[in-house]
Design a protein around this motif. Structure first.
Motif, short mmCIF file in Angstrom:
data_model
loop_
_atom_site.label_atom_id
_atom_site.label_comp_id
_atom_site.label_asym_id
_atom_site.label_seq_id
_atom_site.Cartn_x
_atom_site.Cartn_y
_atom_site.Cartn_z
N ILE A 43 1.06 -1.21 0.12
CA ILE A 43 0.00 -0.09 -0.01
C ILE A 43 0.73 1.18 -0.11
O ILE A 43 0.58 2.20 -0.68
CB ILE A 43 -1.15 -0.13 1.38
N TYR A 44 1.93 1.29 0.81
CA TYR A 44 2.76 2.24 0.88
C TYR A 44 3.47 2.45 -0.58
O TYR A 44 3.65 3.53 -1.14
CB TYR A 44 3.98 2.06 1.78
N PHE A 45 3.96 1.50 -1.24
CA PHE A 45 4.52 1.47 -2.56
C PHE A 45 3.38 2.20 -3.57
O PHE A 45 3.61 3.07 -4.25
CB PHE A 45 4.85 -0.08 -3.27
N VAL A 46 2.05 1.58 -3.58
CA VAL A 46 1.18 2.13 -4.52
C VAL A 46 0.94 3.39 -4.07
O VAL A 46 1.02 4.45 -5.24
CB VAL A 46 -0.28 1.16 -4.24
N VAL A 47 0.84 4.02 -2.93
CA VAL A 47 0.34 5.37 -2.46
C VAL A 47 1.63 6.29 -3.00
O VAL A 47 1.27 7.67 -3.59
CB VAL A 47 0.04 5.34 -1.18
N THR A 48 2.68 5.98 -2.81
CA THR A 48 3.81 6.78 -3.15
C THR A 48 4.09 6.94 -4.66
O THR A 48 4.42 7.90 -5.08
CB THR A 48 5.10 6.57 -2.43
N ILE A 49 3.76 5.82 -5.31
CA ILE A 49 3.69 6.04 -6.87
C ILE A 49 2.51 6.97 -7.07
O ILE A 49 2.82 7.63 -8.15
CB ILE A 49 3.44 4.47 -7.57
N CYS A 50 1.29 6.86 -6.56
CA CYS A 50 0.57 7.83 -6.84
C CYS A 50 0.96 9.25 -6.77
O CYS A 50 0.60 10.08 -7.53
CB CYS A 50 -0.77 7.67 -6.18
N ILE A 51 1.43 9.48 -5.59
CA ILE A 51 2.04 10.60 -5.02
C ILE A 51 2.97 11.18 -6.41
O ILE A 51 2.97 12.21 -7.00
CB ILE A 51 2.60 10.85 -3.72
#
Ligand code: ATP
Length: 697
Positions: A401-409
């Motif tokens: 989830i951290y990975f996905v959210v930071t890719i989004c950011i």
């Protein structure tokens, strides 16, 4: 049955057979030789009454004037219908009553008042609080390494682990994980046996077990009870509450304590209970299991159903010889209680309690861990690391989830640049990273609650100290937090293209690491006082919401109302320090386009001072140090919360209980005063004289 018994391993032989002379000596110190002597545990309780305060403010008497004893070499069974007070009696005896309960009466161990929690006695509670990701063998092995002496070689500790696994019949599932919400593990009955194995591993002097045979098939229940009886035969004192034992299991008990609604129905030799019921007018029918019969005599939960049945099956009931079908259960219970009060068992128990309590035996110290503090800390760190790395929800899902959210950011703020609009974009990006990304850490709360449950069970049984736990917990979380914050921080930093330069990058990821660790530490402190998922998450989310509000992004620092919100809330909020530090880290030294190309470029320092209202004279590294200090403070708070709940809360509860009892006695005295006065000999003489006309006026 004979065949099954023959297959049962000779446990003591297995243990002794694999140990070196040193370890065998160490082990024997904890077995029979040591316990048959004055270090055995003689427990007595007299006039034990437990009151609980209900949520509506009323009080309820859960146990009423119980008197009894448990001696070394005996296995005592507590029996009674559901809700009769068996668990409460065990909790009271082991010093673990709930916060809303207070007791009166005397509990003595070897003739002395002794604190029984934290290792003096072991207690297998009804709930199996185990680490779901470990296998059965790992669970018992870690427990052995946490408690057995450091100088005992692992090969020999393993012998004890394996023998305990065999003793509890767990050899077939020894390499299966215990199981949790996403891992299918061992059965409920096997979990029960693992919980028992963890406590019998160290051969405690005094062992309490709440429903050790619940959920077990009849053969397992028999073997488990037989093991408990074997333990008691080595000079230990074992007290277990049991539901509906088979007649074979019942025969293994030495003493029986039968309860109904917190009152004693019978206390004495288990073998004499049959005769007692017959003498009381309730003989056990020939083909009925005695324990079934005892419980049937006193279970009033289904009286209404019985009376309905009686109406429809009138003839059958009238024809029956069973006295239970001729009177109500309430009548049977009243009759049994009064029969017991005048029985020889009751007098014998009281005499025995007085006799045992007079003998001031050895003071039993904590029989908890023999491992060193360093070994405990190391083992707890290792166990917690293994647990976290195997916990999909705690580790891998969060990382994803951290990975996905930071890719989004990264994609939303991609290559943010230094345009005029980039000023606000950089501000909101930092706010999102240090607000929401750190907030996501509360997702670990359910795992913290599970950790706390395991800790509480182990701590109350004296497996290790609070400091070792806090150290283990802090160190084991580190690699994971470094991993998620460095991976997501790096992705975010390079995709958004924040202020270039290694020290800017380092500050960003360190600040993210420190902030996430603060959230973890805060949530751990919450878990130590709120052992409930929903409540903990709501409280944690609420605290973080307030911290975010005063961080200086949603309202500029100088505009935040000064009392409470600016001072002290902003300064307590880690978001405030993180955000202000990151603004400095990112904007200082950059030049931004103005609104129109004709106007001069805007220096980052100008924006910091005039737009974000930041004191540019203060180094950003001070902000980082404050956040790291917060980690230490929250960890100390976590430690203190546990210590307070262990040491101060029982003292406060004792104080409140004494006050309540004093008040209650005062009220009772007021109520009985007129009666006492009427019984006073001098008053009687006076009244008599008045009647004869001879009283002095
Ligand atoms: N801390 C407490 N607060 C409120 N009620 C309590 C508390 N402790 C015990 N009780 C009440 O006291 C009664 C006895 O509870 P206890 O758990 O000791 O019974 P039990 O015989 O062990 O039952 P079971 O066999 O179902 O586990 C129950 O009605 C329970 O609700």
């Amino acid at each position: 049955m004979m065949q099954i018994q023959a297959n049962k391993p000779a446990v003591n032989c297995t243990v002794a057979g694999g140990l070196s002379p040193l370890s065998e000596k160490l082990w024997r110190e904890k077995t029979k030789a040591e316990f048959v002597g004055d270090v055995s545990a003689r427990l007595t309780w007299k006039d034990l009454t437990v009151m609980v305060t209900l949520s509506n403010g009323n009080t309820q008497k859960v146990l009423e004037g119980l008197t009894g004893y448990a001696e070394p070499g005996t296995l005592t069974a507590l029996m009674g219908p559901s809700g009769s007070g068996k668990s409460t009696l065990l909790d009271a005896l082991s010093g673990r009553l709930a916060a809303n309960a207070f007791l009166s009466g005397t509990i003595l161990l070897n003739g002395r008042k002794t604190k029984l929690s934290f290792g003096t006695a072991a207690y297998v509670t009804q709930d199996d609080n185990l680490i779901g990701t470990l296998t059965v063998r790992e669970t018992i092995s870690y427990s052995a390494r946490l408690r057995l002496p450091d100088n005992m070689p692992w090969s020999e500790k393993r012998v004890l682990v394996e023998s305990t696994i065999i003793e509890m019949g767990l050899q077939d599932c020894a390499d299966t994980v215990v199981g949790n919400w996403h891992l299918r593990g061992i059965s409920g009955g096997e979990k029960r046996r693992v919980s028992i194995a963890l406590e019998i591993l160290m051969r405690p002097r005094l062992l309490f077990l709440d429903e050790p045979t619940s959920g077990l098939d009849s053969a397992s229940a028999f073997f488990v009870t037989q093991t408990l009886r074997g333990l008691s035969r080595d000079g230990r004192t074992v007290i277990a509450s049991v539901h509906q034992p088979s007649s074979e299991v019942f025969e293994l008990f030495d003493q029986l304590y039968l309860l109904y609604d917190g009152k004693t129905i019978y206390f004495g030799k288990a073998s004499e209970a049959y005769e007692f019921f017959a003498q009381a007018g309730f003989p056990c029918p020939a083909l009925r299991n005695p324990s079934d019969h005892f419980l049937r005599c006193i279970n009033s939960d289904f009286d209404k159903v019985k009376s309905t049945l009686k109406g429809s099956m009138k003839l059958r009931f009238e024809a029956s010889d069973d006295p239970l079908e001729k009177i109500t259960t309430a009548e049977a219970i009243r009759s049994l209680i009064s029969f017991y009060r005048t029985s020889q068992q009751c007098y014998a128990a009281k005499e025995k309690v007085d006799e045992i309590s007079k003998v001031k035996g050895t003071v039993l110290d904590s029989g908890g861990s023999q491992a060193s503090f360093l070994m405990q800390s190391y083992m707890l760190t290792k166990r917690s690391l293994v647990n976290m790395s195997r916990d999909f929800g705690y580790y891998w899902l969060r990382l994803l989830i951290y990975f996905v959210v930071t890719i989004c950011i990264g994609t939303i703020y991609f290559n943010v640049g230094t345009s005029y609009n980039a000023i606000l974009a950089r501000g909101s990006c930092a706010s999102f990273v240090f607000g929401f990304v750190t907030f996501m850490s509360i997702g670990g709360f359910p795992s913290f609650v599970e950790d706390m449950k395991v800790f509480q069970r182990e701590r109350l049984n004296g497996h290790y100290g609070v400091t070792a736990f806090v150290i283990g917990n802090t160190l084991s979380a580190m690699p994971f937090l470094v991993m998620i914050t460095f991976i997501s921080g790096t992705i975010c930093y390079f995709m958004v293209h924040l202020h270039p330069g290694f020290q800017h990058y380092l500050f960003f990821v360190l600040c993210l690491y420190a902030s996430v660790t603060v959230v973890e530490s805060l949530m751990m402190a919450i878990a130590s006082i709120v052992p409930n998922f929903l409540m903990g998450i709501i409280i944690g989310a609420g605290i973080q919401g307030i911290f975010m509000l005063v961080s200086g992004f949603f309202r500029l620092p100088n505009d935040i109302p000064k009392p409470v919100w600016r001072y002290p809330m902003s300064y307590i909020s880690f978001h405030f320090w993180a955000l202000q530090g990151q603004y400095q880290n990112d904007l200082r030294g950059l030049l931004f386009d103005n609104q129109s190309p004709d106007l001069p470029k805007i220096p980052g320092e100008y924006i910091l001072e005039n737009v974000f209202q930041i004191n540019v004279g203060r180094s950003k590294w001070i902000n980082l140090s404050v956040i790291f200090s917060m980690i230490v403070i929250y960890r100390i708070v976590f430690f203190l919360m546990i210590k307070i709940s262990e040491d101060i809360t029982p003292w406060i509860r004792g104080f409140v209980a004494r006050r309540r009892l004093q008040q209650k006695n005062a009220t009772l005295n007021m109520m009985v005063a007129p009666y006492r006065l009427s019984q006073s000999p001098s008053l009687r003489t006076y009244v008599g004289n008045r009647a004869n006309g001879t009283a002095r006026r």
